[in-house]
Design a protein around this motif. Structure first.
Motif, PDB file in Angstrom:
ATOM      1  N   LYS A   1     -26.615 -49.206 -52.554  1.00  0.00           N
ATOM      2  CA  LYS A   1     -25.574 -48.805 -53.441  1.00  0.00           C
ATOM      3  C   LYS A   1     -25.462 -47.125 -53.854  1.00  0.00           C
ATOM      4  CE  LYS A   1     -25.444 -53.263 -55.066  1.00  0.00           C
ATOM      5  NZ  LYS A   1     -24.418 -54.114 -55.625  1.00  0.00           N
TER       6      LYS A   1
ATOM      7  N   GLU B   1     -24.536 -45.971 -56.659  1.00  0.00           N
ATOM      8  CA  GLU B   1     -24.912 -45.498 -57.781  1.00  0.00           C
ATOM      9  C   GLU B   1     -26.085 -46.584 -58.482  1.00  0.00           C
ATOM     10  OE1 GLU B   1     -23.691 -43.502 -60.163  1.00  0.00           O
ATOM     11  OE2 GLU B   1     -22.099 -42.659 -58.532  1.00  0.00           O
TER      12      GLU B   1
ATOM     13  N   ASP C   1     -28.333 -49.259 -59.406  1.00  0.00           N
ATOM     14  CA  ASP C   1     -28.037 -50.617 -59.970  1.00  0.00           C
ATOM     15  C   ASP C   1     -29.416 -51.286 -59.937  1.00  0.00           C
ATOM     16  OD1 ASP C   1     -27.397 -53.325 -60.151  1.00  0.00           O
ATOM     17  OD2 ASP C   1     -25.753 -53.547 -58.926  1.00  0.00           O
ATOM     18  N   TYR C   2     -29.830 -51.368 -61.355  1.00  0.00           N
ATOM     19  CA  TYR C   2     -31.321 -51.862 -61.705  1.00  0.00           C
ATOM     20  C   TYR C   2     -31.376 -53.242 -61.645  1.00  0.00           C
ATOM     21  CZ  TYR C   2     -31.698 -46.842 -62.495  1.00  0.00           C
ATOM     22  OH  TYR C   2     -31.773 -45.566 -62.481  1.00  0.00           O
ATOM     23  N   LYS C   3     -30.248 -53.994 -61.961  1.00  0.00           N
ATOM     24  CA  LYS C   3     -30.365 -55.328 -61.558  1.00  0.00           C
ATOM     25  C   LYS C   3     -30.431 -55.757 -60.228  1.00  0.00           C
ATOM     26  CE  LYS C   3     -27.811 -58.194 -64.500  1.00  0.00           C
ATOM     27  NZ  LYS C   3     -26.623 -59.110 -64.836  1.00  0.00           N
TER      28      LYS C   3
END
Ligand code: AR6
Ligand code: MG
Length: 364
Positions: free
Chosen positions: A88, A90, A92-94
């Motif tokens: 990813k 950016e 994306d902590y999920k």
């Protein structure tokens, strides 16, 4: 940005060297984990130190055949952090939380900490609604201060090596998914900043352990001062530990007593503040010879010494190995030793992909 970071950022290392350092760092992390795991929880006597010396000699003997040394949760979680950065553009902590959870459910028997398993269950049960909430609820709201955030952080230091502020931000959030206690978070930040500093150090010029440590100390002071949860008694724990490292590095390394003092003052356990500084000390002390660790190779000296301290050997050797590999690069790592570790080819592919992803990233 602190002045030391500016200075390091200006120093340019050849791209080929940086790539070798990416590979060395992740390989060093894997080797420390795999080779250290059989000794986890042990108290090491002087006789055991000789056994560990022979163990390394065997692992470096091309004629020695043995099943792979298996990796543990340290590497399992590091894989997820690398994939999160590679896949990813950016953060994306999920996505990262799901990677941790899926990795755990695919192979639950990799030696995960008890608390962290509960966090995975909660993340799954709440469908990742708030990926930071389950970790915040642990230990009656205090959060974990285990070394699990630090042991897996290496890919963040590599990927963001030209962007210090982004590195700190991402390292903090990647840790908070499982560890919300300030000691757990700052332990991960210390390991991240130390890898970053090792990566940007030229292996042609030997590291001065004292200078390395005091530069780290300045950065850590900045980090600990801005922490929102500033509790008086814990807001300078790592800064203080780095002072102890400096003192220990000045002692004559000729007695068993020194190792006892290292264990007493720095620790060898699963708490971040009792293991991350220890790993940094192992790396710095291994810049010079160490009694009962007979080798010319400072990468091996780092992880072998870490294991002789006993306790959480896989994680301390994993963190120390990441530092040594980030400084020295892949060529300093004995290929026979590497071949004894499960996942050795795959971890190099991950390092390659991380290097490529970082080249195309808008944040670098
Ligand atoms: N209060 C009391 N004990 C704590 C606290 C706290 N706030 N935080 C952590 N502990 P965990 P990790 C103790 O489960 O950090 C594996 O072997 C508690 O006993 O968050 O991911 C790895 O290889 C808890 O079970 O896991 C690492 O070596 C333990 O610390 C190591 O475990 C670990 O915290 C760390 O795993
Ligand atoms: Mg461990």
């Amino acid at each position: 940005m602190c002045p030391f970071v500016k200075k390091f950022a200006m120093a340019t290392l050849e791209n080929s060297l940086i790539k070798s350092k990416f590979r060395g760092c992740l390989l060093g992390s894997l080797i420390g984990d795999c080779v250290g795991a059989p000794f986890e929880g042990d108290t090491v006597t002087s006789g055991d130190k000789i056994v560990i010396q022979r163990y390394f000699e065997k692992l470096q003997d091309p004629s020695f055949k043995a099943p792979y040394k298996q990796y543990t949760d340290d590497t399992a979680m590091m894989k997820s952090v690398a994939k999160f950065l590679i896949d990813k553009p950016e953060p994306d902590y999920k996505f990262l939380a799901k990677l941790f959870v899926n990795e755990y459910y695919n192979e639950p028997n990799r030696g995960y900490g008890q608390n962290v398993v509960e966090v995975f269950q909660k993340l799954k049960n709440t469908k990742y609604e708030d990926v930071f909430k389950p970790a915040r609820e642990q230990f009656f709201g205090g959060g974990s201060y285990g070394n699990g955030g630090a042991m897996r952080i290496a890919p963040v230091a590599l990927y963001f090596h030209s962007n210090y502020d982004a590195m700190i931000e991402v390292a903090k959030n990647a840790t908070k998914i499982t560890h919300s206690n300030v000691l757990g978070i700052n332990g991960a930040l210390l390991q991240c900043v130390a890898i970053h500093q090792a990566l940007l150090s030229d292996p042609e010029n030997s590291i001065d352990p004292k200078t390395f440590c005091s530069e780290l100390s300045t950065k850590m002071k900045d980090i600990e001062e801005v922490e929102e949860d500033n509790l008086d008694n814990i807001n300078n724990v790592y800064h203080e530990k780095l002072k102890i490292i400096e003192q220990l590095l000045q002692k004559e390394p000729d007695t068993e007593d020194l190792d006892e003092e290292v264990i007493t003052k720095l620790g060898n356990g699963i708490r971040a503040h009792e293991s991350v500084p220890t790993a940094i000390y192992c790396f710095l002390r291994a810049q010079n010879e160490i009694p009962v660790v007979e080798t010319e190779n400072s990468f091996r000296r780092t992880i072998q010494y870490a294991i002789t301290l006993g306790g959480d050997t896989d994680t301390i050797a994993c963190m120390a190995g990441a530092l040594a590999g980030a400084y020295l690069g892949e060529d300093a790592i004995n290929s026979t030793l590497t071949k004894h570790c499960e996942f050795n080819k795959e971890v190099l592919e991950i390092a390659e992909n991380l290097y490529r992803a970082r080249e195309g990233s808008p944040t670098n």
